[in-house]
Design an enzyme around this catalytic site. Structure first.
Site, PDB file in Angstrom:
ATOM      1  N   ASP A 119       4.508  -1.431   1.288  1.00  6.64           N
ATOM      2  CA  ASP A 119       4.675  -0.720   0.016  1.00  6.64           C
ATOM      3  C   ASP A 119       3.466   0.164  -0.271  1.00  6.64           C
ATOM      4  O   ASP A 119       2.996   0.245  -1.407  1.00  6.64           O
ATOM      5  CB  ASP A 119       4.912  -1.713  -1.133  1.00  6.64           C
ATOM      6  N   TYR A 120       2.964   0.818   0.754  1.00 10.81           N
ATOM      7  CA  TYR A 120       1.844   1.738   0.593  1.00 10.81           C
ATOM      8  C   TYR A 120       2.336   3.172   0.398  1.00 10.81           C
ATOM      9  O   TYR A 120       1.758   4.115   0.933  1.00 10.81           O
ATOM     10  CB  TYR A 120       0.925   1.658   1.810  1.00 10.81           C
TER      11      TYR A 120
END
Length: 778
Positions: free
Chosen positions: A448-449
């Site tokens: 989830d970057y």
């Protein structure tokens, strides 16, 4: 009564000792420190001796305290935050054993030498410590009442776009408020947006207001668009777009877009655009707030066109459209982690005058830019762009930060183009939507970057046109915005491998070598924290049980994974600000990890983990279904049982970097514990420990940086060159937004305004207040 207190103390000593023996034994079996088990054994023996009324209990325990001090210094050094959980609770227990009541209980009547001054000294230290905390929270008084200069041209007093300019510099050329007089700032006015939603959806008043001419424009979390008098905060008009909020959790609108139509006059010659939580693009007359009749259909465009069936709450827009060469460009926020084939992350452009479709950028077919035909849709589940974009009018480019193909934490199903364009910054041609260049900040992102922050455009003295891209990873990439090539070195480094069957893990990841990383200190067992040895031991156990091979450690089903930094970042959507005259970049960052695990589908089904629906929405975080792939995911911050981060403070910092050299100029702890604490309860004591933060800053030409952002309900002004805190104001909730600086001709004053709306996930309270600050009128 004394007997009762002694009995309670012995019970506490017994329970603490037994807990530490149990926890310490588990930690020891995991290869961790043996000291917690040894401490527990000493406490159990001490409790037994004290129950037998043996005076040796005091001697044994104080000998242990001496050894504990040596161990704490050996393991943690002179770091006060690191020493606190190792020393505070054991010492307090030892001090109770010196009271006359306990000494009589064990038959040791004689006081220790110097004991008669011990308790007054401790009381003095306690009072002094509290006093020091409040004293340290003070800011210096203003040293001057003289005002800095007025703006040299009217345009300097406006704030025309999100981040002030189309490139999101968050820099104001105003200089009336200076480091010498900023201590004189006072609230000038407050505007309240009013209650939003049904009270169950949460609010996140994060608007960055625009100021153009004699009006201030902003949006409330429910997409109401509001125009205010910038001098008084008086409402001039308010437009209610009647947004359908069904299925929307967290009412967020971060800003609006302003456009003056060339050679136009009358109604809608100047316009305000807003994109809504029910996926509409609306154009309003800036003077009256009336819809622009010639834009789309009765002043609005349906953004769901071409997306197929869109479930409630799965697609909406929170950031203002980018404006470039007469076109409005926007993406959308797609619900995180629920399933494959969620709504498309397509980016689209519309004519700013007519609302007609101009082009689309669908990452699955990057060379096709037409509108989806009635019989087809844009590709579902593709990487989206939810954060604010930037644009360069002269180059004719728009720069979009992108997210992941859904879902976030497994990518075995992703296509080559998904992998090519996710977690990137992409430059598109404003006329056609064609890709000019792209730069990927995370390869095959499994953490989830997604890139959350607006690209910041700056011009260098040598004529080079630069772009700074902050990321959740804490890496900031400095690129040539014409070509996308790095202006400061970027290198590919090997990262941990592994993962689950069906997954592929990138062998290397890009690292910005020329600029410091803002991910925070690498987590270690010694770096685990707690308020007491018990919760610290639990955090150490959880760390040893998890897999952590460094940043970018892939998730697995066998163990939890410490993800560092967590999905908060690093750096989140607040981005950075730049003072071009001083060549400084201001960065506020978080230092909090996540504790994540993939859940096999069979287990997820057994637990009833399903995709969210309009009747059951929640914020980002918690178990996510990831339906359509083999794994759901358990996602959460890495917290102790007392709901505080397992990592050692500080949890937030504010920093300045010299863009000419890439060197850190200063770095300070950001925020105090006044509005946070164990079990999410405020301590009311402003201990400078650095707290999680989300929101942006604004730098001014006079050498000031204004920022709210923290979990603490505070608005601050720092001296840009030194990082010295010069001014602080109390807010009704966290200022988790980006401030705006502007000039008002009515009083000849510079204002700084911030939305003090708080943030549900940040636990920073909730408010509907927009507060403006200025120097007192002359």
């Amino acid at each position: 009564m004394q007997r009762f207190f002694n009995l309670v103390f012995l019970l506490i000593l017994l329970v603490t000792g037994a807990s530490l023996v149990w926890l310490g034994g588990r930690l020891l079996l995991l290869g961790g420190s043996p000291w917690y088990m040894a401490s527990g054994l000493v406490m159990l023996i001490t409790a037994f001796l004290a129950w037998r009324k043996s005076p040796a209990s005091i001697s044994l325990y104080w000998a242990y305290l001496g050894a504990n001090l040596i161990w704490a210094l050996w393991e943690a050094g002179m770091d006060g935050w690191a020493l606190a959980p190792r020393l505070a609770m054991p010492v307090c227990m030892g001090l109770y054993m010196l009271t006359p009541s306990f000494r009589r209980h064990v038959g040791r009547e004689a006081p220790l030498p110097g004991a008669h001054i011990l308790w007054p000294a401790l009381a003095l230290m306690l009072v002094g410590g509290l006093g020091l905390a409040f004293w340290a929270d003070r800011t210096p008084a203003a040293t001057s009442t003289a005002w800095g200069p007025s703006p040299s041209q009217a345009a300097d007093g406006d704030w025309i776009a999100y981040g002030n300019d189309r490139g999101g510099s968050r820099f104001s050329p105003l200089a009336q408020i200076t480091p010498a007089n900023v201590g004189n700032l006072k609230p000038a006015w407050t505007y309240r947006t009013g209650k939003l939603g049904d009270g169950k959806q949460g609010t996140a008043f994060q608007a960055n207001p625009l100021k153009v001419g004699n009006r201030l424009f902003l949006c409330a979390g429910n997409n109401d668009v509001i125009a205010l008098d910038p001098e008084t905060g008086r409402q001039l008009w308010r437009h209610n777009p009647k947004t359908d909020l069904t299925g929307v959790y967290g009412l967020v609108c971060r800003g609006v877009t302003y456009y003056r139509v060339p050679e136009a006059s009358g109604l809608c010659a100047e316009r305000i655009y807003t994109a809504t939580l029910d996926a509409r693009l609306i154009a309003l007359d800036a003077a009256s707030g009336k819809p622009c009749p010639g834009f789309g259909s009765k002043g609005q465009v349906d953004l769901k066109a071409g997306l197929g069936t869109v479930e409630k709450g799965y697609y909406f827009v929170t950031s203002p459209p980018a404006l470039v060469r007469g076109r409005l460009v926007l993406g959308g926020w797609v619900m995180d982690g629920q399933k494959i084939k969620e709504p498309s992350g397509v980016v689209r452009a519309f004519d700013a005058v007519t609302g007609q479709f101009s082009w689309a950028f669908d990452t699955s077919r990057p060379d096709e830019h037409g509108q989806a035909q009635p019989s087809e849709t844009f590709t579902p589940g593709t990487p989206n762009s939810w954060a604010p974009m930037s644009s360069d009018e002269n180059l004719g480019l728009v720069y979009l930060p992108t997210g992941n193909a859904t879902p976030d934490y497994f990518g075995g199903h992703r296509t080559a183009n998904d992998d090519r364009y996710s977690s990137s910054v992409i430059a598109l041609d404003a006329q056609s939507g064609a890709v000019r260049w792209s730069f990927q900040t995370t390869h095959h992102d499994l953490w989830d970057y997604d890139v959350p922050a607006q690209p910041t455009l700056i011009d260098l003295p040598n004529g080079v046109r630069g772009l700074l891209q902050p990321t959740k990873r804490g890496e900031i990439f400095f690129l040539d915005r014409v070509t996308g090539k790095p202006l400061m070195p970027v290198e590919e480094r090997s990262v941990p491998q592994g993962g689950v069957p069906g997954e592929r893990v990138a062998k290397t990841q890009p690292y910005s070598v020329g600029i410091p990383s803002f991910g925070g200190p690498r987590p270690t067992e010694k770096g685990m924290w707690g308020l007491t040895p018990i919760d610290q031991a639990i955090c150490r156990i959880r760390f040893k049980q998890a897999r952590f091979d460094g940043d970018m450690t892939p998730l697995s089903t066998d163990h939890y994974t410490v993800t560092w930094p967590g999905y908060l970042g690093g750096i989140d959507w607040g981005g950075i600000s730049v003072d071009p005259g001083r060549g400084l970049m201001i960065v506020n960052n978080n230092q909090v990890g996540n504790y994540n695990r993939l859940i096999p589908r069979a287990e997820a089904d057994q637990r009833g983990i399903k995709p969210m629906t309009a009747s059951h929405m929640s914020d980002v975080g918690g178990p996510v279904a990831q339906q359509g792939v083999g794994y759901a995911a358990q996602i959460a911050p890495f917290l102790s049982p007392l709901a505080i981060p397992c990592q050692q403070p500080p949890y937030g910092r504010i920093n300045a970097v010299d863009l000419r050299t890439g060197k850190m100029v200063w770095s300070h702890i950001f925020g105090t514990s006044r509005d946070s604490g164990p079990l999410a309860l405020p301590t009311f004591v402003p201990i400078p420990m650095g707290v999680p933060n989300i929101g942006g800053s604004v730098a001014t030409a006079s050498g000031l940086t204004f920022i709210g952002a923290t979990q603490e309900h505070a608005f601050r002004a720092y001296e840009t060159e030194t990082g010295r805190l010069l001014w602080k104001a109390r807010l009704p909730a966290g200022g988790n937004a980006s401030p705006t600086a502007y000039w008002s001709n009515a009083s000849g004053r510079q204002f700084v305004v911030i939305a003090a709306g708080g943030h549900g996930a940040m636990l920073s309270g909730a408010s509907d207040q927009l507060i403006a600050y200025a120097l007192p009128k002359k």
